[in-house]
Design a protein around this motif. Structure first.
Motif, mmCIF file in Angstrom:
data_model
loop_
_atom_site.group_PDB
_atom_site.id
_atom_site.type_symbol
_atom_site.label_atom_id
_atom_site.label_comp_id
_atom_site.label_asym_id
_atom_site.label_seq_id
_atom_site.Cartn_x
_atom_site.Cartn_y
_atom_site.Cartn_z
ATOM 1 N N LEU A 7 0.832 -1.204 0.000
ATOM 2 C CA LEU A 7 0.000 0.000 0.000
ATOM 3 C C LEU A 7 0.866 1.253 0.000
ATOM 4 O O LEU A 7 0.563 2.233 -0.686
ATOM 5 C CB LEU A 7 -0.926 0.004 1.218
ATOM 6 N N GLU A 8 1.963 1.233 0.740
ATOM 7 C CA GLU A 8 2.871 2.376 0.758
ATOM 8 C C GLU A 8 3.524 2.559 -0.611
ATOM 9 O O GLU A 8 3.681 3.687 -1.099
ATOM 10 C CB GLU A 8 3.948 2.166 1.832
ATOM 11 N N LEU A 9 3.898 1.443 -1.244
ATOM 12 C CA LEU A 9 4.469 1.516 -2.588
ATOM 13 C C LEU A 9 3.439 2.054 -3.584
ATOM 14 O O LEU A 9 3.774 2.815 -4.500
ATOM 15 C CB LEU A 9 4.947 0.133 -3.033
ATOM 16 N N LEU A 10 2.170 1.670 -3.386
ATOM 17 C CA LEU A 10 1.112 2.162 -4.258
ATOM 18 C C LEU A 10 0.976 3.682 -4.112
ATOM 19 O O LEU A 10 0.823 4.404 -5.101
ATOM 20 C CB LEU A 10 -0.212 1.474 -3.919
ATOM 21 N N LYS A 11 1.054 4.163 -2.885
ATOM 22 C CA LYS A 11 0.970 5.610 -2.652
ATOM 23 C C LYS A 11 2.132 6.342 -3.325
ATOM 24 O O LYS A 11 1.956 7.415 -3.903
ATOM 25 C CB LYS A 11 0.966 5.891 -1.147
ATOM 26 N N GLN A 12 3.315 5.747 -3.252
ATOM 27 C CA GLN A 12 4.470 6.358 -3.917
ATOM 28 C C GLN A 12 4.271 6.388 -5.439
ATOM 29 O O GLN A 12 4.578 7.381 -6.096
ATOM 30 C CB GLN A 12 5.738 5.577 -3.572
ATOM 31 N N ALA A 13 3.741 5.286 -5.964
ATOM 32 C CA ALA A 13 3.506 5.211 -7.412
ATOM 33 C C ALA A 13 2.475 6.244 -7.850
ATOM 34 O O ALA A 13 2.586 6.827 -8.924
ATOM 35 C CB ALA A 13 3.049 3.807 -7.800
ATOM 36 N N ARG A 14 1.479 6.508 -6.982
ATOM 37 C CA ARG A 14 0.425 7.454 -7.340
ATOM 38 C C ARG A 14 0.929 8.897 -7.366
ATOM 39 O O ARG A 14 0.259 9.785 -7.905
ATOM 40 C CB ARG A 14 -0.755 7.324 -6.378
ATOM 41 N N ASN A 15 2.101 9.142 -6.781
ATOM 42 C CA ASN A 15 2.693 10.477 -6.886
ATOM 43 C C ASN A 15 3.289 10.725 -8.267
ATOM 44 O O ASN A 15 3.588 11.869 -8.625
ATOM 45 C CB ASN A 15 3.791 10.658 -5.826
ATOM 46 N N ARG A 16 3.471 9.647 -9.022
ATOM 47 C CA ARG A 16 4.128 9.778 -10.324
ATOM 48 C C ARG A 16 3.288 9.268 -11.486
ATOM 49 O O ARG A 16 3.491 9.681 -12.626
ATOM 50 C CB ARG A 16 5.460 9.007 -10.307
ATOM 51 N N PHE A 17 2.359 8.348 -11.214
ATOM 52 C CA PHE A 17 1.591 7.724 -12.280
ATOM 53 C C PHE A 17 0.100 7.846 -12.010
ATOM 54 O O PHE A 17 -0.331 7.945 -10.865
ATOM 55 C CB PHE A 17 1.957 6.238 -12.416
ATOM 56 N N THR A 18 -0.690 7.812 -13.075
ATOM 57 C CA THR A 18 -2.136 7.840 -12.934
ATOM 58 C C THR A 18 -2.637 6.455 -12.549
ATOM 59 O O THR A 18 -1.934 5.442 -12.704
ATOM 60 C CB THR A 18 -2.825 8.275 -14.237
ATOM 61 N N GLN A 19 -3.884 6.399 -12.062
ATOM 62 C CA GLN A 19 -4.472 5.097 -11.744
ATOM 63 C C GLN A 19 -4.525 4.205 -12.982
ATOM 64 O O GLN A 19 -4.291 3.000 -12.892
ATOM 65 C CB GLN A 19 -5.887 5.291 -11.184
ATOM 66 N N ARG A 20 -4.823 4.809 -14.129
ATOM 67 C CA ARG A 20 -4.904 4.034 -15.366
ATOM 68 C C ARG A 20 -3.549 3.436 -15.733
ATOM 69 O O ARG A 20 -3.448 2.277 -16.154
ATOM 70 C CB ARG A 20 -5.430 4.913 -16.502
ATOM 71 N N GLU A 21 -2.477 4.217 -15.571
ATOM 72 C CA GLU A 21 -1.143 3.724 -15.905
ATOM 73 C C GLU A 21 -0.722 2.591 -14.978
ATOM 74 O O GLU A 21 -0.144 1.586 -15.413
ATOM 75 C CB GLU A 21 -0.134 4.878 -15.834
ATOM 76 N N ILE A 22 -1.021 2.725 -13.685
ATOM 77 C CA ILE A 22 -0.692 1.655 -12.731
ATOM 78 C C ILE A 22 -1.502 0.406 -13.056
ATOM 79 O O ILE A 22 -0.978 -0.721 -13.044
ATOM 80 C CB ILE A 22 -0.953 2.117 -11.292
ATOM 81 N N ALA A 23 -2.797 0.607 -13.347
ATOM 82 C CA ALA A 23 -3.666 -0.531 -13.653
ATOM 83 C C ALA A 23 -3.153 -1.313 -14.850
ATOM 84 O O ALA A 23 -3.103 -2.547 -14.832
ATOM 85 C CB ALA A 23 -5.090 -0.035 -13.903
ATOM 86 N N GLU A 24 -2.755 -0.606 -15.901
ATOM 87 C CA GLU A 24 -2.241 -1.279 -17.088
ATOM 88 C C GLU A 24 -0.948 -2.027 -16.788
ATOM 89 O O GLU A 24 -0.712 -3.127 -17.300
ATOM 90 C CB GLU A 24 -2.005 -0.253 -18.204
ATOM 91 N N TYR A 25 -0.120 -1.464 -15.911
ATOM 92 C CA TYR A 25 1.177 -2.077 -15.621
ATOM 93 C C TYR A 25 1.018 -3.367 -14.814
ATOM 94 O O TYR A 25 1.734 -4.349 -15.042
ATOM 95 C CB TYR A 25 2.066 -1.094 -14.857
ATOM 96 N N VAL A 26 0.075 -3.368 -13.859
ATOM 97 C CA VAL A 26 -0.076 -4.550 -12.984
ATOM 98 C C VAL A 26 -1.182 -5.486 -13.467
ATOM 99 O O VAL A 26 -1.455 -6.507 -12.842
ATOM 100 C CB VAL A 26 -0.339 -4.139 -11.513
ATOM 101 N N GLY A 27 -1.832 -5.137 -14.588
ATOM 102 C CA GLY A 27 -2.838 -6.025 -15.153
ATOM 103 C C GLY A 27 -4.184 -5.996 -14.457
ATOM 104 O O GLY A 27 -4.913 -6.996 -14.445
ATOM 105 N N LYS A 28 -4.531 -4.869 -13.856
ATOM 106 C CA LYS A 28 -5.828 -4.707 -13.196
ATOM 107 C C LYS A 28 -6.587 -3.564 -13.855
ATOM 108 O O LYS A 28 -6.109 -2.941 -14.799
ATOM 109 C CB LYS A 28 -5.640 -4.442 -11.697
#
Length: 421
Positions: A7-28
């Motif tokens: 969850l902490e890593l997700l918060k860090q990722a959200r400072n740099r990437f959009t939800q859509r970009e994270i979703a595409e990267y992790v397959g969700k």
């Protein structure tokens, strides 16, 4: 129990990437990412490795130097202009869209992690976050050929005399006046140039140039350079300082794609899109779902309607398209009968409408774009949207000038006109 480390890593990722970009990267999908963020469902421990890998990557869509910029998205629709600017490192910090169905599609694809307001008219300009670029596809119905014709037939005012949509340009102007962004991009129908014998557009230029003091450039661009659709729209760009901006820097392919490039493939190569779940295309039968084929009664009616107008010497009628076609302009009324773009299905067979997924492709949206609304609302949304690759290309030629202005203001670097390679 929520796994703290992922969850902490997700918060860090959200400072740099959009939800859509994270979703595409992790397959969700974005809805799952949003649930993890809000703590509604646990963020799986197995994602830790993927999130760590993502954090090692450069921000998706940034310029080669890694620079980013902040923008606001007014009259946002389903985010077609936003997507074009995100591709060049932009971060959206504020959105306005009054239509609840469009808002649903927008949030499904981009998330709701920044201020999102409905009606911009009563919203105080000073409450809008600071931003580098203002984006606004202000409503075009009062200026479009169809919109003006309809209002004339009803005896209603149009353009700036329209007391609802036609005055929304002035809300764009008051935000520009208050927040003074480095640049703006406004989009509208081609007819804005000629509306009221050019007086409407003269007022717009006078406000932007003379009253607000921006360097203004405008150009009509046909989307058929990027998608198989004839769709002319005027793009108005402004910079707070004098720049070396040139429309000649646009890279418009001499010959764009044809309709076959966006149609569902019936040869077994149609990609499986999990969020569509067979809604538009039957992968087992390798065919478009039958409900998109016109009913016998509708097909008879459209043929009779077209024949009546041909006999009267008018050009009205349906638009039949084939794999090598460039279509007419997709309109917001497409849900009614699909008449402007009917897909040929063979001799002695009734034609069909485009599916909403094909409409998304016709507007340049990737298949990762989710369609969470009914077909009727989806047709309206895509018919009112922009051709996304046009926005992406315009953003590309704007960015050197935007970044030069940002450096001038934030880093006290002497302002110089950027040079293109």
């Amino acid at each position: 129990m929520i796994h703290a480390q992922p969850l902490e890593l997700l918060k860090q990722a959200r400072n740099r990437f959009t939800q859509r970009e994270i979703a595409e990267y992790v397959g969700k999908n974005t809805k799952t990412i949003r649930r993890w963020e809000k703590g509604e469902t646990p963020c799986p421990a197995m994602l830790e490795s993927a999130l760590r890998d993502l954090l090692q990557k450069p921000v998706i869509g940034t310029t080669p130097s890694g620079r980013s910029f902040r923008f606001i998205d007014l009259f946002a629709g389903i985010g077609g202009i936003r997507m074009g600017f995100e591709a060049h490192g932009g971060k959206c910090v504020f959105t306005s869209e009054w239509n609840e169905f469009s808002k649903k599609t927008y949030i499904e694809n981009y998330g709701d992690h920044h201020p999102f307001v409905g009606d911009i008219v009563p919203y105080p300009a000073e409450n809008v976050p600071d931003h580098d670029v203002l984006l606004g596809g202000f409503p075009c119905q009062p200026f479009s050929i169809a919109g003006v014709s309809k209002k004339n037939s009803l005896g209603r005012p149009h353009g700036f005399k329209c007391t609802t949509q036609g005055t929304l340009f002035f809300d764009v102007a008051r935000i520009i006046a208050t927040k003074r962004p480095k640049a703006f991009l406004l989009e509208n129908v081609k007819n804005l140039l000629s509306h009221d014998k050019g007086r409407t557009f003269d007022v717009i230029l006078q406000i932007l140039r003379d009253e607000l003091g921006y360097e203004v450039h405008f150009k009509v661009i046909d989307g058929q350079h990027f998608t198989p659709q004839h769709r002319e729209r005027i793009i108005i760009i402004g910079f707070r300082e004098k720049t070396g901006f040139l429309w000649d820097d646009l890279k418009l392919p001499a010959e764009g794609p044809r309709l076959a490039s966006i149609l569902h493939k019936t040869d077994g190569t149609e990609p499986v899109i999990p969020w569509d779940s067979g809604r538009f295309f039957d992968h087992g039968k390798r065919t478009v779902q039958p409900r998109y084929t016109l009913t016998p009664n509708l097909w008879v009616y459209l043929q009779a309607y077209a024949e009546k107008h041909r006999a009267a010497g008018n050009g009205f009628g349906f638009g039949m398209v084939y794999p090598d076609s460039v279509t007419r302009t997709l309109s917001a009324r497409y849900y009614k009968d699909g008449s402007e773009i009917l897909v040929w299905q063979g001799k002695n067979k009734r034609p069909r409408r485009l599916t909403p997924r094909e409409c998304a492709r016709l507007m340049g949206f990737p298949d990762s774009f989710q369609i969470p609304v009914s077909d009727t609302q989806a047709y309206r949304q895509f018919g009112n949207s922009v051709i996304m690759p046009v926005m992406q290309e315009v953003a590309r030629i704007m960015m050197p000038h935007v970044h030069a202005l940002i450096a001038y203001e934030r880093e006290s670097i002497p302002f110089t006109l950027p040079l293109f390679a």
